[in-house]
Design an enzyme around this catalytic site. Structure first.
Site, PDB file in Angstrom:
ATOM      1  N   LYS A  36      52.992  -9.598 -75.483  1.00 47.57           N
ATOM      2  CA  LYS A  36      52.921 -10.076 -76.961  1.00 47.57           C
ATOM      3  C   LYS A  36      53.087  -9.008 -77.659  1.00 47.57           C
ATOM      4  O   LYS A  36      53.896  -9.393 -78.859  1.00 47.57           O
ATOM      5  CB  LYS A  36      51.585 -10.811 -77.350  1.00 47.57           C
ATOM      6  CG  LYS A  36      51.250 -12.183 -76.416  1.00 47.57           C
ATOM      7  CD  LYS A  36      49.755 -12.553 -76.403  1.00 47.57           C
ATOM      8  CE  LYS A  36      49.442 -13.971 -75.795  1.00 47.57           C
ATOM      9  NZ  LYS A  36      48.137 -14.405 -75.534  1.00 47.57           N
ATOM     10  N   GLN A  65      42.329 -11.769 -77.101  1.00 50.55           N
ATOM     11  CA  GLN A  65      42.856 -12.470 -76.013  1.00 50.55           C
ATOM     12  C   GLN A  65      41.687 -12.876 -75.318  1.00 50.55           C
ATOM     13  O   GLN A  65      40.494 -12.294 -75.097  1.00 50.55           O
ATOM     14  CB  GLN A  65      43.430 -11.417 -75.016  1.00 50.55           C
ATOM     15  CG  GLN A  65      44.062 -12.021 -73.626  1.00 50.55           C
ATOM     16  CD  GLN A  65      44.997 -12.683 -73.825  1.00 50.55           C
ATOM     17  OE1 GLN A  65      45.910 -12.953 -75.084  1.00 50.55           O
ATOM     18  NE2 GLN A  65      45.253 -13.952 -72.833  1.00 50.55           N
ATOM     19  N   ASP A 117      46.213 -17.729 -83.413  1.00 48.45           N
ATOM     20  CA  ASP A 117      46.065 -18.543 -82.323  1.00 48.45           C
ATOM     21  C   ASP A 117      45.599 -19.971 -82.597  1.00 48.45           C
ATOM     22  O   ASP A 117      45.804 -20.960 -81.603  1.00 48.45           O
ATOM     23  CB  ASP A 117      44.784 -18.035 -81.419  1.00 48.45           C
ATOM     24  CG  ASP A 117      45.282 -17.181 -80.336  1.00 48.45           C
ATOM     25  OD1 ASP A 117      46.330 -17.505 -79.544  1.00 48.45           O
ATOM     26  OD2 ASP A 117      44.494 -16.363 -80.103  1.00 48.45           O
TER      27      ASP A 117
HETATM   28  N1  GUN Z   1      43.993 -16.648 -72.860  1.00 46.23           N
HETATM   29  C1  GUN Z   1      44.869 -17.839 -72.475  1.00 46.23           C
HETATM   30  N2  GUN Z   1      45.655 -18.555 -73.572  1.00 46.23           N
HETATM   31  C2  GUN Z   1      45.463 -17.754 -74.587  1.00 46.23           C
HETATM   32  C3  GUN Z   1      45.820 -18.036 -75.880  1.00 46.23           C
HETATM   33  O1  GUN Z   1      46.894 -18.613 -76.230  1.00 46.23           O
HETATM   34  N3  GUN Z   1      45.481 -17.114 -76.671  1.00 46.23           N
HETATM   35  C4  GUN Z   1      44.283 -16.331 -76.564  1.00 46.23           C
HETATM   36  N4  GUN Z   1      43.801 -15.434 -77.595  1.00 46.23           N
HETATM   37  N5  GUN Z   1      43.912 -16.010 -75.215  1.00 46.23           N
HETATM   38  C5  GUN Z   1      44.232 -16.902 -74.476  1.00 46.23           C
END
Ligand code: GUN
Length: 306
Positions: free
Chosen positions: A55, A99, A122
């Site tokens: 990311k 995350q 998110d």
């Molecule tokens: N963990 C698994 N998928 C995601 C996501 O889309 N965003 C975040 N912040 N954590 C995750």
């Protein structure tokens, strides 16, 4: 049925990324604003580390200001909340992603709600959840995986899903529920199925659009798929692949599979996403799109629509 069309998520994601890059340049040259994304990871789960690094890397590739914060496993909730507060107040940061999952000592809901909703790329903050579920799709930040899945569905079926039945298997806050909301907003007739659903295969066979987000490798076989359905596989599961041989430490090599058994489902479906190369690349592209949108709004400019 003839073999299904393979939906190329990598190619669709690349077109999104190209648009994001171009728009980021315009925003920078016309408004002097560079989109900024902060990704925060707590602990050292290897899969999460890989996701977070990709990311941050993609953000830099899009010309964004990109910051990555790696906090130790034993970080306190108070320390993480302080970090979030600092990022909320930082004008160079337009998007904040913490995350998940977080270590047990930290209340995930509390951290998510502490993120400024205007920086919640998110789409997990209650304000964004509420906007999406009241149909204000263009105002909400929509969670990236369902947003990307929706673009793939639209690439096959167009924008209006009137008269279509959709079944979403999985009821998580990250994927299942927002996916259902997006499908509903596009006029599909939506069922959310899950592990407690009776005769899941029969429910799935009623679907013109079948979205699998169960987290169980290759569970959705051809028996679950209606002839001519569009099948979207959200799963990313690493399974042992002894056919690929052994690693140096003697353990079997692994491969990625989805929640759908691709070969049997592809015999029935009209179109289907592969794993890897389907939904995965779309998730990260939508995170970039959301960050660009956040930056446009912060600069008082009309954001693009994806
Ligand atoms: N963990 C698994 N998928 C995601 C996501 O889309 N965003 C975040 N912040 N954590 C995750």
């Amino acid at each position: 049925m003839a073999e299904a069309r393979r939906i190329d998520g990598k190619a669709v994601a690349a077109t999104i990324i190209d648009r994001v890059k171009a728009q980021a340049q315009t925003l920078s040259s016309e408004a002097g604003v560079t989109p900024g994304l902060a990704v925060v990871i707590v602990g050292s789960d290897p899969a999460s580390q890989i996701y977070v690094s990709s990311k941050a890397k993609m953000a830099a590739e899009c010309g964004f200001h990109s910051e990555k914060f790696e906090l130790p496993e034993d970080t306190s909730e108070a320390a993480l909340l302080a970090e979030v507060a600092r990022l909320n107040a930082d004008p160079r940061i337009h998007g904040i992603l913490v995350q998940l999952p977080l270590p047990v000592q930290i209340d995930e809901a509390k951290v998510i709600q502490a993120i400024d909703a205007a920086k919640d790329v998110d789409g997990f903050h209650l304000v964004n959840v509420g906007l999406l579920s009241t149909g204000a799709v263009d105002e909400a930040f929509v969670p990236c995986t369902p947003a990307g899945s929706m673009l793939l569905i639209r690439s096959v079926l167009g924008d209006d899903l009137s008269g279509k039945t959709a079944v979403v298997v999985g009821r998580s806050n990250i994927v299942g529920k927002p996916m259902a909301q997006l499908l509903l907003s596009a006029n599909a007739t939506v069922t959310i199925a899950h592990s407690r659903t009776r005769d899941l295969a029969a429910v799935c066979r009623s679907a013109d659009i079948l979205v699998a987000a169960v987290g169980r490798p290759q569970m959705i076989t051809g028996d679950y798929v209606k002839d001519g359905a569009v099948v979207i596989d959200v799963g990313i599961n690493r399974i042992a692949a002894p056919e690929k041989g052994l690693r140096e430490d003697g353990s079997a090599k692994t491969r990625l599979v989805g929640d759908v058994h691709f070969a049997s489902a592809a015999e029935k479906a009209a179109a289907i996403t592969p794993v890897p190369g389907g939904v995965g690349p779309m998730t990260i592209a939508m995170l970039m799109a959301n960050t660009l949108v956040a930056a446009c709004r912060a600069a008082g400019r009309e954001p693009p629509r994806f």
